[in-house]
Motif scaffolding. Structure first.
Motif, PDB file in Angstrom:
ATOM      1  N   ILE A   4       0.847  -1.184   0.000  1.00 53.34           N
ATOM      2  CA  ILE A   4       0.000   0.000   0.000  1.00 53.34           C
ATOM      3  C   ILE A   4       0.887   1.241   0.000  1.00 53.34           C
ATOM      4  N   CYS A  16      -4.616  -4.341   6.781  1.00 59.14           N
ATOM      5  CA  CYS A  16      -4.221  -5.038   5.546  1.00 59.14           C
ATOM      6  C   CYS A  16      -5.023  -6.329   5.503  1.00 59.14           C
ATOM      7  N   GLN A  40      -4.913  -1.604  -1.062  1.00 62.53           N
ATOM      8  CA  GLN A  40      -5.588  -0.536  -0.325  1.00 62.53           C
ATOM      9  C   GLN A  40      -5.946  -1.045   1.065  1.00 62.53           C
TER      10      GLN A  40
END
Length: 118
Positions: free
Chosen positions: A70, A92, A100
């Motif tokens: 990310i 995560c 994302q």
């Protein structure tokens, strides 16, 4: 010369190998390079490096299972957002997105504001 960059070209010689033209695809057997091609009779690739959450396969970097990448940084599965403003509500979650943050909905959290109901 490098055998990977030699070819049989009858128009040049019927008894000896010919150096392949620059740009011919080859494999330099180095998984830390990509876009391998013959240059002046040698097989060379362009070096690259992967992040610790990726593995190199000779073509590029592939994200390891149970990891997120990310904004250019690596995170492990269920690792919380590093910013304390979001850490209670974003993690995560590679099964949802590996690029994302995933929102944790329906989970109690504290927004740090005295006069709001969390």
């Amino acid at each position: 010369g490098d055998k990977r960059c030699l070819e049989c070209n009858k128009l040049v010689s019927r008894t000896a190998w010919t150096v392949a033209s620059n740009g011919k695809t080859c494999d330099d057997n180095n998984i830390c390079t990509k876009n391998d091609q013959c240059m002046k009779g040698k097989c060379v690739g362009t070096p690259f490096s992967c992040k610790n959450c990726e593995t190199g396969n000779g073509v590029g970097c592939q994200l390891k299972p149970d990891h997120c990448l990310i904004n250019g940084k690596c995170y492990s599965k269920n690792q919380k957002h590093p910013d304390s403003q979001y850490s209670q509500c974003q993690v995560c979650k590679p099964s949802t997105s590996s690029s994302q943050w995933t929102a944790l909905t329906g989970r109690a959290c504290d927004d740090g504001q005295f006069c709001t109901f969390d």
